[in-house]
Design a protein around this motif. Structure first.
Motif, short mmCIF file in Angstrom:
data_model
loop_
_atom_site.label_atom_id
_atom_site.label_comp_id
_atom_site.label_asym_id
_atom_site.label_seq_id
_atom_site.Cartn_x
_atom_site.Cartn_y
_atom_site.Cartn_z
N LEU A 1 3.70 71.78 40.79
CA LEU A 1 2.43 72.44 41.11
C LEU A 1 1.27 71.47 41.06
O LEU A 1 0.46 71.38 42.01
CB LEU A 1 2.19 73.60 40.14
CG LEU A 1 3.16 74.78 40.22
CD1 LEU A 1 2.86 75.78 39.11
CD2 LEU A 1 3.08 75.45 41.58
N LEU A 2 1.13 70.73 39.97
CA LEU A 2 -0.03 69.85 39.81
C LEU A 2 0.02 68.68 40.77
O LEU A 2 -1.00 68.28 41.34
CB LEU A 2 -0.12 69.37 38.36
CG LEU A 2 -0.29 70.46 37.30
CD1 LEU A 2 -0.61 69.83 35.94
CD2 LEU A 2 -1.36 71.46 37.68
N PHE A 3 1.20 68.11 40.95
CA PHE A 3 1.30 66.99 41.89
C PHE A 3 1.05 67.45 43.32
O PHE A 3 0.38 66.76 44.10
CB PHE A 3 2.68 66.34 41.78
CG PHE A 3 2.85 65.14 42.66
CD1 PHE A 3 2.17 63.96 42.37
CD2 PHE A 3 3.66 65.19 43.79
CE1 PHE A 3 2.31 62.84 43.20
CE2 PHE A 3 3.80 64.08 44.61
CZ PHE A 3 3.13 62.91 44.32
N SER A 4 1.56 68.64 43.68
CA SER A 4 1.33 69.16 45.04
C SER A 4 -0.16 69.37 45.28
O SER A 4 -0.69 69.00 46.35
CB SER A 4 2.09 70.48 45.23
OG SER A 4 3.49 70.28 45.20
N VAL B 1 8.50 61.87 45.39
CA VAL B 1 8.30 62.88 44.35
C VAL B 1 8.20 64.25 45.01
O VAL B 1 7.54 64.42 46.05
CB VAL B 1 7.01 62.59 43.54
CG1 VAL B 1 6.79 63.67 42.48
CG2 VAL B 1 7.11 61.23 42.87
N ALA B 2 8.87 65.24 44.42
CA ALA B 2 8.90 66.60 44.99
C ALA B 2 7.50 67.14 45.17
O ALA B 2 6.66 67.10 44.27
CB ALA B 2 9.70 67.52 44.07
N CYS B 3 7.27 67.68 46.38
CA CYS B 3 5.94 68.19 46.72
C CYS B 3 6.10 69.34 47.70
O CYS B 3 7.01 69.37 48.53
CB CYS B 3 5.11 67.07 47.34
SG CYS B 3 3.46 67.54 47.87
N ALA C 1 1.30 60.01 32.98
CA ALA C 1 2.00 58.87 32.37
C ALA C 1 3.33 58.59 33.07
O ALA C 1 3.66 57.43 33.38
CB ALA C 1 2.23 59.15 30.88
N LYS C 2 4.11 59.63 33.36
CA LYS C 2 5.43 59.43 33.97
C LYS C 2 5.32 58.85 35.38
O LYS C 2 6.14 58.03 35.79
CB LYS C 2 6.20 60.75 34.00
CG LYS C 2 6.72 61.19 32.64
CD LYS C 2 7.75 62.30 32.76
CE LYS C 2 7.19 63.54 33.42
NZ LYS C 2 8.18 64.67 33.40
N LEU C 3 4.33 59.31 36.13
CA LEU C 3 4.18 58.86 37.52
C LEU C 3 3.21 57.68 37.65
O LEU C 3 2.99 57.20 38.77
CB LEU C 3 3.71 60.02 38.39
CG LEU C 3 4.63 61.23 38.48
CD1 LEU C 3 4.03 62.30 39.40
CD2 LEU C 3 6.02 60.84 38.98
N HIS C 4 2.63 57.25 36.54
CA HIS C 4 1.67 56.12 36.53
C HIS C 4 0.51 56.35 37.50
O HIS C 4 0.05 55.44 38.20
CB HIS C 4 2.39 54.81 36.89
CG HIS C 4 3.62 54.53 36.07
ND1 HIS C 4 3.54 54.18 34.73
CD2 HIS C 4 4.94 54.57 36.38
CE1 HIS C 4 4.76 54.01 34.26
NE2 HIS C 4 5.64 54.25 35.22
N LEU C 5 0.06 57.58 37.55
CA LEU C 5 -0.99 57.93 38.51
C LEU C 5 -2.29 57.18 38.25
O LEU C 5 -2.97 56.74 39.19
CB LEU C 5 -1.25 59.44 38.47
CG LEU C 5 -0.08 60.35 38.88
CD1 LEU C 5 -0.48 61.81 38.74
CD2 LEU C 5 0.36 60.05 40.30
N ASP C 6 -2.66 57.05 36.97
CA ASP C 6 -3.93 56.39 36.66
C ASP C 6 -3.92 54.93 37.09
O ASP C 6 -4.94 54.38 37.52
CB ASP C 6 -4.27 56.52 35.17
CG ASP C 6 -3.12 56.09 34.28
OD1 ASP C 6 -1.99 55.94 34.76
OD2 ASP C 6 -3.35 55.90 33.07
N THR C 7 -2.75 54.29 37.01
CA THR C 7 -2.64 52.89 37.44
C THR C 7 -2.63 52.78 38.96
O THR C 7 -3.32 51.93 39.55
CB THR C 7 -1.35 52.26 36.87
OG1 THR C 7 -1.38 52.35 35.45
CG2 THR C 7 -1.23 50.81 37.29
#
Length: 825
Positions: A212-215, A232-234, A269-275
């Motif tokens: 949900l959040l990633f989508s 990543v599932a979307c 953290a798992k998807l390293h989005l901030d980086t």
């Protein structure tokens, strides 16, 4: 599941705490049957097809008495007219539309498009129904071909897509696994690409949260995804409307806020989005994850620099409503600082008119101008208590400091010019030299028990802020008063004593200027107390706010005049540092505690008066240092000189009689603008400025019948009396009930403490609508049965915590809540 629930989900997703009103314009009366279903969801429904004007009064009453006090409350206004921009004045409900949102708004709100988002795989069949004119709810629902989810509906107590999904995310545990097969079918229909496999509820929820959040993040992203994230599932693009509706509802459900924060941090953290997005300049309009606030900061700063203050204000409002504002300390700090910036800029923009004479200037300052100083002091104080090393905050500070200095110098130029032309004291406001005979003597003559707190450097804006904080518990009055000039402590304190109006004078003694009243030298605090004792027929006692002993001191009932001395504000200013600003704020809290103590001791009235105010500059500039006039100097201060002085271009030269000063000194010199005669000085109080010269007289009535109604309360976390806290800023629920079963109290006041098992404080209450930082009390208005209040736990905290609600008067325990902590640092 049905189309009705889908439409209602969309409506509820449109509303939030900032826009709790939705006006539905339904000319065809297609949605009228949905009103009872909306009401079942806890929404106040105003049906304007019945008793148009009477229902408008009901809507107004709900707006004023419920929506403003309960952030969870919502109201739907149902209209059967067409919304038209050019006919606003003819719509008696237009104010509600303007204050909230309205439906339909845009193509996604068309009935046909809502049906297609409800059943995305049935677009052709839906078009056929609309073509034949058979597009009613029953026929749309029939397209589901008998699909139902009885186990899921029973488990989640939901009927619609949003209700079932939110209900599943809200579950803490379940022993029943019969819903698993239904969940797989549900996901294939409404959540394409989601891995619906899972052996436990926890597995299912974690996959669902990320999906949900990633989508939502992907749909809102204005640029391409990095290659690392394309696998990543979307959710597919044609289903994005359902995801947006769901996520809006998700953020509006306070019970899920802490879970949202925990899961969003874990996904980041798992998807390293901030980086991966560390250099992004635009991440869309929705702030799904905490790291997106960095982009929001930069957009806000650009708006400020471009003078687009309305856009900046809207961005601030949006982010103050974000889950991250309460949940993340850095986010909270930036937007709190931005709020003080906006308050300062708002007051600056309101300073219209010439403001060329003392009456206009002092009236403006007393009524609204002081807010510029309050906002700037609050800005500095908030920065001083934080160790955040943030480039955006540094840039914001640079902007705020420049704006504050520029504006205050403009006002300062007008004030000094006016005061030199018109003289002093100011005829349109009270004067400190008349304080005792005007305020204290009449009450003592009535046999009242009085407290006078002499506060060194208690600025007018601080008096206004303190008075506003105390207003919930006491009857408070705060009036501006002209301090005695020169605003030096020994002169200013003497001016507040009995007979100062008639007899105060400044005499030269051993090449130093000293205050005298009735021929007696009044230099030191002991001189003032002895003078009061010899001139006032009362039993007098001296106390000091700098001593912690005062709050436990036993005071005899025969004492009818208590004198309390406060020097911490001035001491903090004289040694101004980051800690100094915090100490100023701490002293205001001490004042509140002293008032509460004196109330319990049976005193009738509490006064707070000041010798002078002060000014703190953002920083020292080379041009701030003023050249001293030449001559025989008797009085030498940072902003003022006295003696036989020659004129110069950096000083205002004043004859004593111009300011009503009785003295042998030939002339006084005051530094122009905010200049000083001493290098590297940013704190000062001896000169001519509104901040230095205008002080408050605060009068607190202690014996009024402003008593708190009786009430009882419970503290819960996620609706329970226990639980595990996994984030640093959890939301605690304060559940209220009146002791009278028929009525809720007018308001409820309490103090919250967070302790560990060793009785040590391990956290604090976070600023909110209900929490006052000066009194450190939570005040909940009448009618609120439950509110959410964030607390912040100390870093590195381990073990259990006990959240305790205390009665502010008796310190008795009203409710407790024990929680376990599992914080990941």
């Amino acid at each position: 599941m049905d189309i009705q629930g889908h439409i209602i989900d969309k409506w509820l997703g449109t509303m939030n705490a900032n826009h709790p009103i939705l006006t539905v314009y339904d000319v065809d009366k297609r949605y009228y049957s949905l009103l009872p279903l909306v009401a079942e969801r806890g929404v106040k429904v105003i049906d304007t097809t019945q008793n148009l004007l009477a229902n408008r009064e009901e809507a107004c009453d709900y707006w004023i008495n419920t929506l403003v006090t309960d952030s969870n409350a919502r109201m739907l206004i149902y209209r059967t007219v067409k919304f038209a921009e050019n006919k606003k004045v003819n719509d008696p409900y237009i104010a509600f539309t303007q204050a909230g949102k309205f439906f339909p708004f845009g193509p996604n709100d068309n009935y046909v498009n809502m049906c297609k988002s409800f059943l995305p795989g049935k677009a052709d069949a839906i078009d056929g129904l609309f073509k034949n004119g058979t597009d009613n709810f029953t026929n749309i629902n029939a397209l589901q071909e008998g699909v139902s989810y009885p186990e899921l509906e029973n488990l989640t107590q939901g009927k619609s897509f949003v209700e079932i999904t939110l209900g599943l995310l809200s579950l803490a545990e379940t022993a029943n696994t019969a819903w698993m097969s239904e969940w797989k079918s549900f996901g294939e229909s409404y959540l394409p690409n989601l891995d619906c496999n899972g052996t436990t509820l926890r597995d299912v929820k974690q996959k669902l949260w990320q999906y949900l959040l990633f989508s939502e993040f992907v749909f809102d992203l204005p640029c391409d995804l990095p290659a690392e994230l394309k696998t990543v599932a979307c959710c597919p693009e044609e289903q994005y409307e359902n995801i947006i509706i769901l996520c809006k509802n998700l953020r509006n459900q306070n019970d899920l806020r802490d879970d949202y924060v925990e899961q969003a941090q874990d996904i980041t953290a798992k998807l390293h989005l901030d980086t991966l997005f560390s250099n992004a300049k635009n991440l869309g309009k929705i702030v799904t994850f905490a790291f997106e606030n960095r982009v929001e900061y930069n957009i806000y700063l650009d708006d400020l620099h471009n003078g687009e203050y309305e856009k900046a204000s809207l961005l601030l409002s949006k982010n103050k409503q974000s889950v991250w504002y309460q949940a993340d300390a850095e986010v909270s700090l930036f937007w709190d600082l931005a709020e003080q910036c906006e308050r300062m800029l708002g007051c600056i923009r309101k300073a219209n008119g010439e403001l060329n004479n003392l009456k206009e200037l002092t009236t403006w300052y007393a009524e609204q101008g002081f807010q510029v100083d309050t906002a700037f002091r609050r800005y500095q104080q908030k920065i001083s208590t934080s160790d955040e090393d943030n480039a955006s905050i540094a840039e914001l500070s640079k902007f705020v400091y420049a704006q504050y200095r520029s504006f205050t110098e403009q006002i300062q130029h007008k004030y000094q010019k006016a005061i030199i032309e018109e003289g002093y004291p100011i005829s349109t406001i009270a004067s400190n030299v008349t304080f005792w005979q005007t305020n204290v003597e009449p009450l003592l003559n009535q046999q009242k028990r009085i407290v006078v707190l002499f506060a060194d450097a208690f600025r007018y804006e601080m008096g206004k802020e303190l008075s506003a904080s105390l207003g919930n518990s006491y009857t408070v009055d705060c009036q501006p008063s002209a301090a005695y000039i020169p605003t030096v402590t020994r002169f200013g304190m003497a001016a507040l004593l009995p007979h100062a109006n008639d007899t105060i004078e400044l005499k030269v003694e051993d090449k130093k200027l000293m205050p005298y009243i009735q021929g007696k030298k009044i230099e030191l605090p002991a001189d003032r107390v002895n003078y009061i004792k010899s001139n006032v027929p009362s039993h007098v006692m001296l106390a000091d706010t700098t001593s912690d002993n005062f709050l436990t001191t036993i005071v005899d009932d025969s004492i009818n005049l208590m004198i309390i001395r406060s020097t911490k504000i001035d001491a903090a200013g004289e040694n101004i540092t980051n800690i100094g600003l915090t100490e100023m704020d701490s002293e205001l809290k001490n004042f509140s505690k002293c008032i509460r103590k004196c109330k319990t001791l049976g005193f009738d009235t509490f006064f707070i008066v000041a010798d002078h105010g002060y000014m703190i500059q953002p920083g020292f500039k080379a041009g701030d240092n003023m050249k001293k006039p030449v001559g025989n100097i008797i009085l030498e201060e940072r902003r003022c000189l006295g003696g036989d002085l020659n004129s110069n271009e950096t000083s205002w030269m004043c004859e004593p009689s111009k300011f009503g000063i009785k003295t042998d000194v030939y002339r006084f010199a005051f530094a122009k603008q905010y200049g000083v005669y001493e290098k590297n000085t940013i704190y000062f109080h001896e000169g001519l400025s509104l901040q230095e010269n205008i002080v408050p007289i605060v009068q607190v009535t202690l014996n009024s019948n402003k008593q708190q109604d009786s009430f009882a309360l419970d503290l819960t976390y996620k609706g329970k009396k226990d639980g595990v806290v996994r984030i640093n800023r959890p939301l605690i629920e304060i559940c209220l009930r009146g002791t009278d079963s028929l009525f809720m109290p007018e308001k409820c006041i309490m103090r919250i403490m967070i302790l560990n098992d060793h009785n040590k404080e391990v956290g604090h209450v976070v600023g909110s609508t209900f929490f006052d930082e000066t009194t450190e009390l939570i005040t909940i208005p009448g009618g609120c049965e439950k509110v959410k209040q964030a607390i912040e736990l100390d870093e590195g905290l381990q073990g259990d915590i006990i959240v305790t609600a205390l009665d502010p008067d008796t310190n008795a325990t009203m409710a407790t809540l024990r929680l376990q902590t599992e914080l990941d640092f």
